[in-house]
Design a protein around this motif. Structure first.
Motif, PDB file in Angstrom:
ATOM      1  N   ASN A 181       3.858   4.984  -9.068  1.00  0.00           N
ATOM      2  CA  ASN A 181       4.640   4.156  -9.620  1.00  0.00           C
ATOM      3  C   ASN A 181       5.664   4.390 -10.608  1.00  0.00           C
ATOM      4  O   ASN A 181       5.193   4.873 -11.808  1.00  0.00           O
ATOM      5  CB  ASN A 181       4.067   3.096  -9.603  1.00  0.00           C
TER       6      ASN A 181
ATOM      7  N   GLY B  30       8.433   2.834 -12.564  1.00  0.00           N
ATOM      8  CA  GLY B  30       9.235   1.950 -13.222  1.00  0.00           C
ATOM      9  C   GLY B  30      10.731   2.295 -14.254  1.00  0.00           C
ATOM     10  O   GLY B  30       9.725   1.943 -15.833  1.00  0.00           O
TER      11      GLY B  30
ATOM     12  N   ALA C  21      13.303   2.617 -10.328  1.00  0.00           N
ATOM     13  CA  ALA C  21      12.230   2.407  -9.416  1.00  0.00           C
ATOM     14  C   ALA C  21      12.053   2.665  -8.308  1.00  0.00           C
ATOM     15  O   ALA C  21      12.450   3.162  -7.481  1.00  0.00           O
ATOM     16  CB  ALA C  21      11.926   0.814  -9.434  1.00  0.00           C
TER      17      ALA C  21
ATOM     18  N   ARG D  68       8.397   4.286  -5.180  1.00  0.00           N
ATOM     19  CA  ARG D  68       6.940   4.889  -5.730  1.00  0.00           C
ATOM     20  C   ARG D  68       6.904   5.856  -3.918  1.00  0.00           C
ATOM     21  O   ARG D  68       7.591   6.436  -3.943  1.00  0.00           O
ATOM     22  CB  ARG D  68       6.431   4.432  -4.800  1.00  0.00           C
TER      23      ARG D  68
ATOM     24  N   GLU E  19      -4.216   2.326  -6.781  1.00  0.00           N
ATOM     25  CA  GLU E  19      -2.944   1.586  -6.546  1.00  0.00           C
ATOM     26  C   GLU E  19      -2.624  -0.235  -6.936  1.00  0.00           C
ATOM     27  O   GLU E  19      -3.594  -0.012  -5.892  1.00  0.00           O
ATOM     28  CB  GLU E  19      -1.632   1.890  -5.827  1.00  0.00           C
TER      29      GLU E  19
ATOM     30  N   ILE F 282       1.582  -7.634  -9.320  1.00  0.00           N
ATOM     31  CA  ILE F 282       2.225  -6.908 -10.186  1.00  0.00           C
ATOM     32  C   ILE F 282       2.217  -8.326 -10.767  1.00  0.00           C
ATOM     33  O   ILE F 282       2.262  -9.475 -10.641  1.00  0.00           O
ATOM     34  CB  ILE F 282       3.257  -5.572 -10.046  1.00  0.00           C
TER      35      ILE F 282
ATOM     36  N   VAL G  76       5.484  -2.709  -2.858  1.00  0.00           N
ATOM     37  CA  VAL G  76       5.128  -3.177  -4.368  1.00  0.00           C
ATOM     38  C   VAL G  76       5.457  -1.524  -5.409  1.00  0.00           C
ATOM     39  O   VAL G  76       5.972  -2.179  -6.264  1.00  0.00           O
ATOM     40  CB  VAL G  76       3.454  -2.606  -4.487  1.00  0.00           C
ATOM     41  N   GLY G  77       5.400  -0.792  -4.915  1.00  0.00           N
ATOM     42  CA  GLY G  77       5.646   0.704  -5.273  1.00  0.00           C
ATOM     43  C   GLY G  77       7.957   0.527  -5.604  1.00  0.00           C
ATOM     44  O   GLY G  77       8.114   0.175  -6.833  1.00  0.00           O
TER      45      GLY G  77
ATOM     46  N   ASN H  37       9.417  -2.601  -5.050  1.00  0.00           N
ATOM     47  CA  ASN H  37       9.365  -3.915  -6.463  1.00  0.00           C
ATOM     48  C   ASN H  37       8.811  -3.885  -7.716  1.00  0.00           C
ATOM     49  O   ASN H  37       9.218  -4.759  -8.615  1.00  0.00           O
ATOM     50  CB  ASN H  37       8.315  -4.962  -5.809  1.00  0.00           C
ATOM     51  N   TYR H  38       7.943  -2.738  -8.695  1.00  0.00           N
ATOM     52  CA  TYR H  38       7.629  -2.247  -8.777  1.00  0.00           C
ATOM     53  C   TYR H  38       8.867  -2.084 -10.925  1.00  0.00           C
ATOM     54  O   TYR H  38       9.859  -1.558 -10.323  1.00  0.00           O
ATOM     55  CB  TYR H  38       6.984  -0.984  -9.671  1.00  0.00           C
TER      56      TYR H  38
ATOM     57  N   HIS I 185       5.316  -5.374 -14.096  1.00  0.00           N
ATOM     58  CA  HIS I 185       4.563  -4.116 -14.016  1.00  0.00           C
ATOM     59  C   HIS I 185       3.134  -4.337 -12.959  1.00  0.00           C
ATOM     60  O   HIS I 185       2.623  -5.919 -13.112  1.00  0.00           O
ATOM     61  CB  HIS I 185       3.918  -3.661 -15.406  1.00  0.00           C
TER      62      HIS I 185
END
Length: 303
Positions: A53, A55, A60, A62, A171, A175, A279-280, A282-283, A303
């Motif tokens: 991931n 960030g 950002a 994945r 993973e 977050i 999710v990756g 948005n991380y 995070h």
């Protein structure tokens, strides 16, 4: 009867010959990996994969890695870097060391360096999004690549994103952001609390908030994930974050992207939404709380 037995015998011989041919083909395919060099240790195939991931201050996203039986790897990049333009000169590499001190490229002895051969690169589109993939082989399988560092360079060769490769089972699909003051907010409110975002298998999300220090009885006040990846300055927070190629901007009150507070300025509830990112992606992004009049009051990084 003799004719039947003759046909049966012929079919049996043909089947056995075909099976031997298949076995020979499989054996040859396993032993021959072309310019990737000799075969490495036995891989995990598609049963396990690695993820990283991203960030970081500039972007950002994945990166996922899936291994074939010969340990060649499919590397998929799903990332955003709004500050750069890339064509074929933006590289991804797996290295020894840490993100604070990136070491040598991670390639097995006797193998061509998979990370600087000019073939394994990613690109960004006009809005800074990368959805690229390539296949390569560094001579190592799943077990050896776990815990190694993966980094992405920009068009100048500088590293803009870095993370450690971890098993996909580790993973998170959740977050969260700790809320603080929005940059340059000069009012009397002191937003605090936590916002948690949980992603379902289809990338729809559940946003849960437990927040304090806001306006009392704030009804239908905005709460959004933004495109920016920093809460340091107003300019870095940017506007709403969503993938316009997949969905309209749902970060609006009519679609339920709001929170409410009690008389003391605290709120605790949730809603479901979809912004077209997993999710990756948005991380590492900023999450913003707005006041009743739309003023940006609080900000935190997911995070």
């Amino acid at each position: 009867m003799k004719l039947f037995l003759s046909i049966l015998l012929a079919l049996t011989v043909a089947t056995c010959a075909g099976a031997q041919g298949v076995r020979r083909l499989k054996k040859g395919a396993t032993a021959k990996v072309g310019k990737r060099g000799k075969k490495g240790k036995k891989g995990e195939g598609s049963t396990k994969h690695l993820v990283a991931n991203l960030g970081n201050p500039s972007g950002a996203g994945r990166v996922s890695i899936r291994f074939n039986p010969d340990d060649s790897m499919l590397i998929h990049i799903n990332a955003v870097n709004v500050n750069d333009e890339c064509n074929a000169n933006c590289l991804l590499r797996i290295s020894e060391g840490t993100c604070d001190s990136i070491g040598q490229d991670f390639t097995a002895p006797g193998y061509e360096d998979a990370w600087s051969n000019g073939e394994n690169y990613y690109t960004l589109d006009e809005v800074g999004v990368s959805r690229n993939a390539f296949v390569t082989n560094n001579g190592y399988g799943y077990d050896e690549n776990v815990g190694k560092v993966i980094s992405l360079t920009d068009s100048t060769g500088a590293v803009w994103a870095c993370s450690m490769l971890m098993p996909n089972s580790m993973e998170p699909n959740t977050i969260s952001a700790s809320i603080g003051l929005y940059p340059n907010y000069q009012g009397e409110l002191r937003p605090s609390g936590t916002v948690t975002v949980t992603f379902n298998y289809d990338d729809t999300l559940k946003l849960e908030y437990n927040i304090h220090g806001l306006e009392g009885n704030c009804d239908g006040c905005g709460i959004h994930i933004h495109a920016g990846i920093s809460c340091e300055t107003h300019e870095q927070v940017l506007g709403h974050g969503w993938n316009a190629g997949f969905v309209r901007d749902l970060w609006k009150s009519q679609y339920g992207a709001v929170y409410s507070t009690d008389a003391y300025g605290s709120g605790n509830s949730h809603f479901y939404l979809y912004n077209g990112w997993n999710v990756g992606i948005n991380y590492g992004h900023a999450l913003v709380l707005h006041g009743q009049d739309g003023t940006r009051l609080g900000c935190g990084i997911l995070h």
